[in-house]
Scaffold this active site. Sequence first.
Site, PDB file in Angstrom:
ATOM      1  N   GLU A  30     108.838  15.347 158.427  1.00 34.64           N
ATOM      2  CA  GLU A  30     108.484  15.923 159.614  1.00 34.64           C
ATOM      3  C   GLU A  30     107.056  15.855 160.105  1.00 34.64           C
ATOM      4  OE1 GLU A  30     108.926  16.577 162.857  1.00 34.64           O
ATOM      5  OE2 GLU A  30     110.832  16.949 162.074  1.00 34.64           O
ATOM      6  N   ASP A  85     105.244  14.006 163.037  1.00 37.88           N
ATOM      7  CA  ASP A  85     104.441  14.132 163.913  1.00 37.88           C
ATOM      8  C   ASP A  85     103.054  13.803 164.240  1.00 37.88           C
ATOM      9  OD1 ASP A  85     106.807  15.487 164.464  1.00 37.88           O
ATOM     10  OD2 ASP A  85     106.261  17.698 163.525  1.00 37.88           O
ATOM     11  N   SER A 111     112.775  15.155 166.816  1.00 40.57           N
ATOM     12  CA  SER A 111     111.433  15.368 166.381  1.00 40.57           C
ATOM     13  C   SER A 111     110.388  14.442 166.731  1.00 40.57           C
ATOM     14  CB  SER A 111     111.403  15.199 164.640  1.00 40.57           C
ATOM     15  OG  SER A 111     111.980  16.468 164.168  1.00 40.57           O
ATOM     16  N   ASP A 167     116.032   7.169 184.588  1.00 43.64           N
ATOM     17  CA  ASP A 167     117.275   7.855 184.530  1.00 43.64           C
ATOM     18  C   ASP A 167     118.282   7.189 183.438  1.00 43.64           C
ATOM     19  OD1 ASP A 167     119.149   9.609 185.097  1.00 43.64           O
ATOM     20  OD2 ASP A 167     119.563   8.992 187.195  1.00 43.64           O
ATOM     21  N   ILE A 168     118.828   8.062 182.589  1.00 42.94           N
ATOM     22  CA  ILE A 168     119.658   7.342 181.684  1.00 42.94           C
ATOM     23  C   ILE A 168     121.183   7.845 181.974  1.00 42.94           C
ATOM     24  CG2 ILE A 168     120.182   7.401 179.117  1.00 42.94           C
ATOM     25  CD1 ILE A 168     117.238   6.815 179.645  1.00 42.94           C
ATOM     26  N   GLY A 193     120.624  11.487 187.810  1.00 43.66           N
ATOM     27  CA  GLY A 193     119.813  12.717 187.920  1.00 43.66           C
ATOM     28  C   GLY A 193     119.754  13.247 186.499  1.00 43.66           C
ATOM     29  N   ASP A 218     121.009  15.469 183.450  1.00 45.75           N
ATOM     30  CA  ASP A 218     122.294  15.618 182.361  1.00 45.75           C
ATOM     31  C   ASP A 218     121.892  16.548 181.446  1.00 45.75           C
ATOM     32  OD1 ASP A 218     121.870  13.789 180.507  1.00 45.75           O
ATOM     33  OD2 ASP A 218     121.826  12.109 181.993  1.00 45.75           O
TER      34      ASP A 218
END
Length: 519
Positions: A249, A253, A449, A486-487, A500, A502
């Site tokens: 992690e 990052d 993450s 937009d997915i 839009g 979700d």
Amino acid sequence: MSTKHPLPGSERKLEQGTQVVGQCDPAERIEVFVMLRRQQQAQFDALMSRIEAGDPSVKPLSREALAKDYGAAPADIAKIKAFAAAHGLTVVREDAAARSVLLSGTVAQFQSAFEVKLQQFQHHMAGSFRGRTGPVSVPDDLRDLIEAVLGLDNRPQARPHFRIRPPFEAARAHQASFTPPQLAALYNFPQGDGAGQCVGIIELGGGYNTADLRSYFGALGVSMPSVKSVGVDQGGNKPSGDPNGPDGEVTLDIEIVGAIAPGASIAVYFTQNSDAGFIDAVSRAVHDTANKPSVISISWGAPESVWTAQSMQAFNSVLQSAAALGVTICAASGDSGSSDGTGSGDQVDFPASSPYVLACGGTSVTASGSSITREVVWNDGAQGGASGGGISAAFPVPTWQKGLSAATSGGGQKALSGRGVPDVAGDASPLTGYSVLIDGTQTVIGGTSAVAPLWAALIARINAAKGQPAGFVNPKLYQRAGVCNDITQGNNGSFAAAKGWDACTGLGSPNGQKVAAAL
């Protein structure tokens, strides 16, 4: 002697599968921090409602102004110190800006001061920890000024939201991975390197090796960013040498932020994995007058149901302070789909569910050359992970989400009864993940993450170009249609992608240039 009363929201219940394995040593020394109420709360609330409405005339407060006007009152701090002295507790640190007083003492002294019984517990997932059941009690004359008492228990509170690509998956020829600069290009990030900004990263364990960072950035042809570790409450940069543990992690990052915004300095706040450690680390980052981060990335979290009400409220009030200071907070929405790994119904992850953070969900990306050919909700099946998202049970619908509904996998619509999660998304599938170097090993990692630092790096670039912080970005992103890709395909379990906003990918993945223009 004044009588004591339970502190609202401080009750701890015994989680299923937890056993008491013994008593705590009464002479063991521990640290506990007390969070105090804010001065001029009504005035602060009025300021927050303007910020939440996206009022462009509101300028971020300086850290000094926030401390003076909306920190803890000196008289309140004095009362806590008198209470501590009466119970033989030592004041380790007081911070009026962060509204916290850190106390040190023995288990026996704290048990008496707060009328709790501390015991050793064992849980198959959490391991062994010091804990308590029932509420924390405080004297009558302190009841109104104490918001939370944290650190009496040190059970692990959160988990990191990263997933390493399974080795056998790498053999599938059609799956590509990306370096962070490749994703920045695919997502049309504005030019720049984040110079003059500081990005804060919160870590609840693990560590990084400077040698890894050097060779990673060197191989990318990116200049080595300035990375410093800031220890909070006995935390510190302690790499375990296990890339599958928290080191994964921490390094992920830093490498994502550093590769996209190498001109920004990176301050990594290390703390213990407990609610007290987590909240204190975020608070220290928000109020840090030395490093002054303008954006903070959080890749850890836990289902709303595992937080006590006092922890959640105390944490949320720290996140409010960040919004007032113009500090953007990006938080991973979780890697276990709509159930957030609880196995019982739908849940969202906190702190991503706080209305004062930019909650970052996940997608799966296919690209050809320099353009994305397909981007869908990240959902690699039960064992593979999926974008966290859904409807908060703890926070009401924020102004900027009024009137929205969440498309369900069954083809219906669910009106938002609480804060909708996530706000935005980005590449998170380990199958189309990020090439990183951890503990000397080249590996591909995904998870939401990765999306929090991706967005944090974008905002660092925008802040640098603008010469001022974008601040609390949510209202601006929701008010301007089309700043995200937009997915519209896929689901995360109970919720489905739709035109839009979700509850799988929020507004979508970044079109960096358009996001920059909107902010």
